[in-house]
Design a protein around this motif. Structure first.
Motif, mmCIF file in Angstrom:
data_model
loop_
_atom_site.group_PDB
_atom_site.id
_atom_site.type_symbol
_atom_site.label_atom_id
_atom_site.label_comp_id
_atom_site.label_asym_id
_atom_site.label_seq_id
_atom_site.Cartn_x
_atom_site.Cartn_y
_atom_site.Cartn_z
ATOM 1 N N GLN A 183 0.827 -1.209 0.000
ATOM 2 C CA GLN A 183 0.000 0.000 0.000
ATOM 3 C C GLN A 183 0.859 1.256 0.000
ATOM 4 O OE1 GLN A 183 -2.656 -0.632 3.321
ATOM 5 N NE2 GLN A 183 -4.099 -1.778 2.064
ATOM 6 N N MET A 184 1.952 1.232 0.773
ATOM 7 C CA MET A 184 2.851 2.395 0.788
ATOM 8 C C MET A 184 3.517 2.596 -0.570
ATOM 9 S SD MET A 184 4.621 2.008 4.552
ATOM 10 C CE MET A 184 5.636 3.489 4.398
ATOM 11 N N LEU A 185 3.930 1.501 -1.193
ATOM 12 C CA LEU A 185 4.567 1.588 -2.508
ATOM 13 C C LEU A 185 3.586 2.115 -3.545
ATOM 14 C CD1 LEU A 185 6.946 1.095 -4.415
ATOM 15 C CD2 LEU A 185 6.156 -1.287 -4.622
ATOM 16 N N GLU A 186 2.384 1.577 -3.555
ATOM 17 C CA GLU A 186 1.373 2.038 -4.509
ATOM 18 C C GLU A 186 1.067 3.526 -4.303
ATOM 19 O OE1 GLU A 186 -3.182 1.065 -5.924
ATOM 20 O OE2 GLU A 186 -1.995 -0.534 -5.030
ATOM 21 N N TYR A 187 0.936 3.947 -3.060
ATOM 22 C CA TYR A 187 0.672 5.348 -2.761
ATOM 23 C C TYR A 187 1.806 6.229 -3.281
ATOM 24 C CZ TYR A 187 0.215 9.752 -0.335
ATOM 25 O OH TYR A 187 0.124 11.104 -0.065
ATOM 26 N N ARG A 188 3.053 5.840 -3.033
ATOM 27 C CA ARG A 188 4.203 6.639 -3.479
ATOM 28 C C ARG A 188 4.255 6.738 -5.002
ATOM 29 N NH1 ARG A 188 9.305 7.790 -1.261
ATOM 30 N NH2 ARG A 188 8.034 8.005 0.594
ATOM 31 N N LEU A 189 4.060 5.615 -5.687
ATOM 32 C CA LEU A 189 4.088 5.630 -7.151
ATOM 33 C C LEU A 189 2.957 6.486 -7.710
ATOM 34 C CD1 LEU A 189 4.932 1.876 -7.807
ATOM 35 C CD2 LEU A 189 6.507 3.831 -7.865
ATOM 36 N N HIS A 190 1.781 6.381 -7.094
ATOM 37 C CA HIS A 190 0.636 7.200 -7.513
ATOM 38 C C HIS A 190 0.933 8.689 -7.293
ATOM 39 C CE1 HIS A 190 -3.473 8.618 -8.048
ATOM 40 N NE2 HIS A 190 -3.287 9.309 -6.940
ATOM 41 N N ARG A 191 1.413 9.013 -6.126
ATOM 42 C CA ARG A 191 1.709 10.414 -5.792
ATOM 43 C C ARG A 191 2.738 11.009 -6.753
ATOM 44 N NH1 ARG A 191 4.958 11.431 -0.631
ATOM 45 N NH2 ARG A 191 6.576 11.266 -2.188
ATOM 46 N N ASP A 192 3.800 10.261 -7.036
ATOM 47 C CA ASP A 192 4.835 10.755 -7.951
ATOM 48 C C ASP A 192 4.259 11.062 -9.331
ATOM 49 O OD1 ASP A 192 6.654 10.437 -5.884
ATOM 50 O OD2 ASP A 192 7.631 8.669 -6.765
ATOM 51 N N LEU A 193 3.429 10.165 -9.852
ATOM 52 C CA LEU A 193 2.827 10.381 -11.171
ATOM 53 C C LEU A 193 1.825 11.529 -11.144
ATOM 54 C CD1 LEU A 193 2.282 6.712 -12.372
ATOM 55 C CD2 LEU A 193 3.831 8.404 -13.383
ATOM 56 N N ALA A 194 1.018 11.595 -10.093
ATOM 57 C CA ALA A 194 0.002 12.652 -9.988
ATOM 58 C C ALA A 194 0.655 14.023 -9.860
ATOM 59 C CB ALA A 194 -0.915 12.379 -8.798
ATOM 60 N N SER A 214 3.793 14.938 -10.707
ATOM 61 C CA SER A 214 4.667 15.301 -11.828
ATOM 62 C C SER A 214 3.962 15.367 -13.174
ATOM 63 C CB SER A 214 5.825 14.298 -11.932
ATOM 64 O OG SER A 214 6.600 14.309 -10.758
ATOM 65 N N HIS A 215 2.893 14.552 -13.342
ATOM 66 C CA HIS A 215 2.281 14.443 -14.676
ATOM 67 C C HIS A 215 0.758 14.508 -14.658
ATOM 68 C CE1 HIS A 215 6.247 13.423 -16.143
ATOM 69 N NE2 HIS A 215 6.355 12.611 -15.112
ATOM 70 N N ASP A 216 0.167 14.731 -13.486
ATOM 71 C CA ASP A 216 -1.284 14.810 -13.350
ATOM 72 C C ASP A 216 -1.979 13.563 -13.911
ATOM 73 O OD1 ASP A 216 -3.604 16.036 -12.439
ATOM 74 O OD2 ASP A 216 -3.975 17.008 -14.370
ATOM 75 N N VAL A 217 -1.411 12.392 -13.605
ATOM 76 C CA VAL A 217 -2.015 11.129 -14.026
ATOM 77 C C VAL A 217 -1.990 10.164 -12.841
ATOM 78 C CG1 VAL A 217 0.147 10.150 -14.970
ATOM 79 C CG2 VAL A 217 -2.057 9.333 -15.819
ATOM 80 N N ALA A 218 -3.088 9.462 -12.660
ATOM 81 C CA ALA A 218 -3.188 8.466 -11.595
ATOM 82 C C ALA A 218 -2.421 7.206 -11.992
ATOM 83 C CB ALA A 218 -4.655 8.115 -11.340
ATOM 84 N N LEU A 219 -1.924 6.493 -11.012
ATOM 85 C CA LEU A 219 -1.210 5.246 -11.272
ATOM 86 C C LEU A 219 -2.094 4.267 -12.046
ATOM 87 C CD1 LEU A 219 1.241 3.376 -10.907
ATOM 88 C CD2 LEU A 219 0.309 2.751 -8.656
ATOM 89 N N ALA A 220 -3.366 4.159 -11.684
ATOM 90 C CA ALA A 220 -4.274 3.246 -12.377
ATOM 91 C C ALA A 220 -4.434 3.634 -13.848
ATOM 92 C CB ALA A 220 -5.631 3.220 -11.689
ATOM 93 N N ASP A 221 -4.497 4.928 -14.137
ATOM 94 C CA ASP A 221 -4.596 5.389 -15.528
ATOM 95 C C ASP A 221 -3.292 5.137 -16.273
ATOM 96 O OD1 ASP A 221 -7.111 6.206 -14.803
ATOM 97 O OD2 ASP A 221 -6.676 8.351 -14.892
ATOM 98 N N TYR A 222 -2.183 5.354 -15.598
ATOM 99 C CA TYR A 222 -0.876 5.079 -16.199
ATOM 100 C C TYR A 222 -0.793 3.607 -16.607
ATOM 101 C CZ TYR A 222 4.149 4.427 -16.657
ATOM 102 O OH TYR A 222 5.393 4.096 -17.130
ATOM 103 N N GLU A 223 -1.263 2.709 -15.754
ATOM 104 C CA GLU A 223 -1.226 1.277 -16.069
ATOM 105 C C GLU A 223 -2.053 0.960 -17.311
ATOM 106 O OE1 GLU A 223 0.600 -1.264 -14.991
ATOM 107 O OE2 GLU A 223 1.668 0.134 -13.676
ATOM 108 N N ILE A 224 -3.190 1.613 -17.463
ATOM 109 C CA ILE A 224 -4.006 1.430 -18.673
ATOM 110 C C ILE A 224 -3.225 1.892 -19.898
ATOM 111 C CG2 ILE A 224 -6.069 2.275 -19.909
ATOM 112 C CD1 ILE A 224 -7.000 0.414 -17.786
ATOM 113 N N LEU A 225 -2.601 3.056 -19.811
ATOM 114 C CA LEU A 225 -1.814 3.571 -20.928
ATOM 115 C C LEU A 225 -0.695 2.605 -21.301
ATOM 116 C CD1 LEU A 225 -1.515 7.343 -19.892
ATOM 117 C CD2 LEU A 225 -3.116 6.338 -21.541
#
Length: 143
Positions: free
Chosen positions: A12-23, A25-36
């Protein structure tokens, strides 16, 4: 119990960190990034919605809502399957591809800094084997 709790909190901590970094820096959620990412790996950068849901381990309904939101943002486009009127494809747009290209280095850096580089090569191999086994088991049981 120790292994289970460490997995739950750590993942959960890892997912939160990866999501936060993408959001941030790039205004994209981790879940959306995975779809892309998944769409970018397919021929013609498209995938049937049902296959996409399975690939990202999500429900068809959830992916449908996610794709609708991403479509509104211009990142993907839905198209009907020409050979099957019931089938729908999610298609990566130029804007989605450009966002993926911009965000990928941030994501890779986050994964390396917060997981991969913390592990020894044999630990990475063990982790891969463990989760490949878990995925195989859960997919085999209809999950």
């Amino acid at each position: 119990m120790r292994a289970w709790r460490a997995y739950i909190v750590g993942s959960q901590m890892l997912e939160y960190r990866l999501h936060r970094d993408l959001a941030e820096s790039h205004d994209v959620a981790l879940a959306d990034y995975e779809i892309l990412v998944r769409l970018s790996e397919e021929p013609d950068h498209r995938m049937r919605m049902s296959q996409l849901a399975s690939t990202v381990a999500s429900s068809k309904s959830r992916v449908s809502h996610q794709i609708a939101r991403m479509e509104s943002a211009g990142l993907v486009q839905r198209t009907e399957c020409p050979s099957d009127g019931r089938g729908v494809f999610a298609h990566l747009t130029k804007k989605g591809w450009e966002l993926l290209q911009a965000a990928a280095p941030t994501h890779v850096e986050g994964v390396r800094d917060n997981l991969i580089d913390l592990l020894e090569p044999e630990e990475r191999a063990t982790l891969a084997r463990i989760f490949e086994r878990v995925i195989g088991h859960l997919r085999g049981s209809g999950c």
